[in-house]
Structure formats: structure tokens, C-alpha cells
Scaffold this active site. Sequence first.
Site, PDB file in Angstrom:
ATOM      1  N   HIS A 165      76.052  63.284  23.106  1.00 23.06           N
ATOM      2  CA  HIS A 165      75.151  64.431  23.889  1.00 23.06           C
ATOM      3  C   HIS A 165      74.694  63.675  25.131  1.00 23.06           C
ATOM      4  O   HIS A 165      74.971  62.369  25.218  1.00 23.06           O
ATOM      5  CB  HIS A 165      74.024  64.770  23.223  1.00 23.06           C
ATOM      6  CG  HIS A 165      74.157  65.592  21.874  1.00 23.06           C
ATOM      7  ND1 HIS A 165      74.396  64.608  20.873  1.00 23.06           N
ATOM      8  CD2 HIS A 165      74.292  66.776  21.527  1.00 23.06           C
ATOM      9  CE1 HIS A 165      74.538  65.771  19.570  1.00 23.06           C
ATOM     10  NE2 HIS A 165      74.377  67.089  20.078  1.00 23.06           N
ATOM     11  N   ASP A 170      71.819  65.427   6.689  1.00 22.13           N
ATOM     12  CA  ASP A 170      72.756  64.589   7.304  1.00 22.13           C
ATOM     13  C   ASP A 170      72.843  63.225   6.638  1.00 22.13           C
ATOM     14  O   ASP A 170      72.743  62.424   7.332  1.00 22.13           O
ATOM     15  CB  ASP A 170      72.430  64.316   8.867  1.00 22.13           C
ATOM     16  CG  ASP A 170      72.549  65.532   9.694  1.00 22.13           C
ATOM     17  OD1 ASP A 170      73.428  66.352   9.368  1.00 22.13           O
ATOM     18  OD2 ASP A 170      71.975  65.762  10.776  1.00 22.13           O
ATOM     19  N   ASP A 188      71.863  61.534  24.945  1.00 19.56           N
ATOM     20  CA  ASP A 188      72.110  60.372  24.066  1.00 19.56           C
ATOM     21  C   ASP A 188      72.424  59.043  24.616  1.00 19.56           C
ATOM     22  O   ASP A 188      72.116  57.856  24.599  1.00 19.56           O
ATOM     23  CB  ASP A 188      73.351  60.539  22.873  1.00 19.56           C
ATOM     24  CG  ASP A 188      73.129  61.575  22.039  1.00 19.56           C
ATOM     25  OD1 ASP A 188      71.887  62.084  21.783  1.00 19.56           O
ATOM     26  OD2 ASP A 188      74.098  62.329  21.704  1.00 19.56           O
ATOM     27  N   ASP A 228      82.328  67.313  11.589  1.00 16.03           N
ATOM     28  CA  ASP A 228      81.235  66.352  11.480  1.00 16.03           C
ATOM     29  C   ASP A 228      81.137  66.089   9.906  1.00 16.03           C
ATOM     30  O   ASP A 228      80.950  66.870   9.048  1.00 16.03           O
ATOM     31  CB  ASP A 228      79.982  67.211  11.790  1.00 16.03           C
ATOM     32  CG  ASP A 228      79.736  67.337  13.383  1.00 16.03           C
ATOM     33  OD1 ASP A 228      80.825  67.042  14.004  1.00 16.03           O
ATOM     34  OD2 ASP A 228      78.848  67.703  13.627  1.00 16.03           O
TER      35      ASP A 228
END
Length: 443
Positions: free
Chosen positions: A108, A316, A111, A303
Site C-alpha cells: 500500500h 491473518d 506502507d 492473498d
Amino acid sequence: MANVITGETEFFKGISQIKYEGTTSDNPLAFRWYDENKVVAGKTLKEHFRFACAYWHSFCGNGADPFGGPSHVFPWDKNADAVARAKDKMDAAFEFITKMGLPYYCFHDVDLVDYTNDVTENERRLQAIVEYAKQKQADSGVKLLWGTANVFSNPRYMNGASTNPDFHVLAHAATQVKGALDATIALGGENYVFWGGREGYMTLLNTDMKREQEHLARFLHTAKDYARANGFKGTFFIEPKPCEPTKHQYDYDAATVIGFLRQYDLLGDFKLNLEVNHATLAGHTFQHEMQVAADAGLLGSMDANRGDYQNGWDTDQFPNNVGELTECMLVFLQSGGLQGGGINFDAKIRRNSTDMEDLFHAHIGGMDTFARALIVADKVLTQSDYLQFREDRYASFDTGKGQEFEQGKLSLEDLRAYAIEQGEPAAKSGRQEYLENLINRYL
């Protein structure tokens, strides 16, 4: 594998290039299944997976959760200057990526470098770190799988980004997306992802749902047109998620997104980036989501992570269930793999995993799990009667009246006449337990 690239400081000291050593190895810092040059179903494992490091979890995550603050303190976070700090983080990232032999990374915008609320300052910072990334990519051979913009974390997006009822907020989201697209194009990114983190609503009492979805579609068209006009030739991905942080998100699951893309004339440029944990939250298995996307020709990217079946949120975690992933790899291989994307580890080490080498253990385990699952799935497809059983199960549609039905030649009256003529159908077993055992025989 790529050469190890480090900056002036080596952040992961004592850890060298991670290599494949085979299933007899007891080295925790080696691959036991992931041999990037091993050919399975006509491609090397490296070509199948196109593994990518997720910049946000691996180098921005700090171990915080809803019940406690950061537990991870990293040496690349010490510099007071935002751009200098971002360069330290990028040095650490590329050191890790190359030591792991990962061919790609993804990010991103926020990030890469910390943002402020000043648009021009954000653009200056992003441009500076993009120039630094260009050199890192050139030195290492690591490529950008995709970029994206974080238009969900800043408080201004509490009511959404492109679906926000305030046009002023939408304009800020567009500004961020423009910057992220520019960065992706400058770095040769192969794809671009949209995840509607807050593109949804909490209550219909204050929401015009139809208008918000129309705004989302218009926003995607506008971003797509800008990127194409500026030379972007890659694929755009939408990432489904049913809820969290909003109660009802407009990109609920694969089927919902496909319907949205079809309704708003976006199918020609967009495919799906699927996430395992998001499938869990939607009440689906990941193999179901993969099959829905594959059947529509839209299985673009993935992902890689997992949820916790005892926790009702997006945990996650790194993938480690070979059996479940084997079923996913059956879909993967039968559909011809991913279209344009790759497999990024959108997963984070646990809050109490505080050693520098824990990041290596996590990625090694994830990559080995995928490799083992793909190898097993290929054996199931080529050495067992799995495909023949599925073919035989639908054999009644291959000839005669069943074939005529598929060809659209039978009316409802024809079907009634056939049912009367044939009488009650015989029960035919789906043999689920046999097939589950079959998978386990090859694990």
C-alpha cells in the site's frame, strides 16, 4: 534465486540465503518442499506461485491487536525523518525478500512511507521512496507484483472512500489512488489492487446504497482510465471481503464482485484477488471462492493466509493446513492457475512471535505448504481416478436427453415426459468419504 541485497546495515544477522534441502532436512531455515525449479504440471513451482512478500504485515505490522499495543520493536523504525526511516525499512525488506528468494513484493502507499494530512508532502515522500525502490529492484531483480492505496485507515475514511457520502473525502481517496497508481507504474508493477476496506455501511438508516455503489463503479472506471492513459497494461484486481470493518461490505464475496463488475461494465479490465481469511468470514471455503472466480475466468491473484475457526475476525495467520490447501490446488491446476497475479503472504506473525527470525519461519512454512499441496494435487489429478469419477458422475448429460437439455433442445413438457417414461431415478452415491480418503492417501 535472487542475490542477497542489503543496505549499509544488515538487519537479519546470522541468516543467509534460504535454500531447498529436501524432506529429510531438519534445518528450520530451509525449504523442505519448495524447490523453485521443480517442474509440476508443465511449470516450475516458481512460475506457478509467483510468491510475493506483503510489505504491510511483514515490515509495518507491530503486533498490536484490539486488546494491546505494539509488541514488535524493529530496528528499521528508529530514524526520526520519515523518508530516511522508510529507506531503512526498505533496506530491511529487500534484505529479507532476497534472502527468502521471493521474486515479488506488493504494498500500500502508506506502507512505503508514513503519510501526513498534507497532499503535496505525501507526494514528495512517496516519490522519494519510489526512486529508492527503483534502485533496489534493479539491484536485486525483485519485481512489484502489485500496488494499492490504503484508503481505509485514516479517520477521514470512517464512512468510506469512494462510497463516502462526502465528495470532499472521495476526492482525497482519488488523490491517494492516483499517487499509488503512479508509483505502481513507475516501478513496473504488473497489477493493481482495489480493496474496499470501508466501502460498505453500518446501517441503512443513513445510507443510500444504490448511489454509493454507483459512485464506487464510477471511481473504478475513472482510476482505470487514468492508469491506461498513463501506460499501465496490467490487470486490476478487486479483493472480496464480506464484513469488517464495515458490517455490510459491497464486495462481499467472489460471486457478489463478479455481479458488480458485470453490472457496471468492468469485466474487461478487472479480475479477482481472493483471500483465504475473507472466504472464511463470508461463510465459504477458499476452494469455493476459487472455483467461483475460475468458472468466470476471473481467478487473478491470491492473498495467502488463514483464519482461526474459533475467532470471528480476520486473524491473518500464515497457511499451514496441507489438506485444505490441496483441495484449493486441485481448483488451481484444473483452472490453469492465476491470471496475471501471484500468491502474496497477506499474513502476519503472531503478537508473541518477537524474534527477527520468526518472519523467516512463517514464510518458509507458508511456501512449503503451498508447494506440498500443489505436488499432492498434481498426483491426485494424474495418478488417481479422481477426474474419472467426476466425469462419470455427470455422464447422463453427455448423451441422449441429458445432452439435448444442455444444448437447449428440451422444453419443460419434454422433461416431464422423460421423467414419466423413466420412473423413479436410482440413488447414486457422491462417495464423499472415498474422495476425502483419496486425498489423504497422497498427502
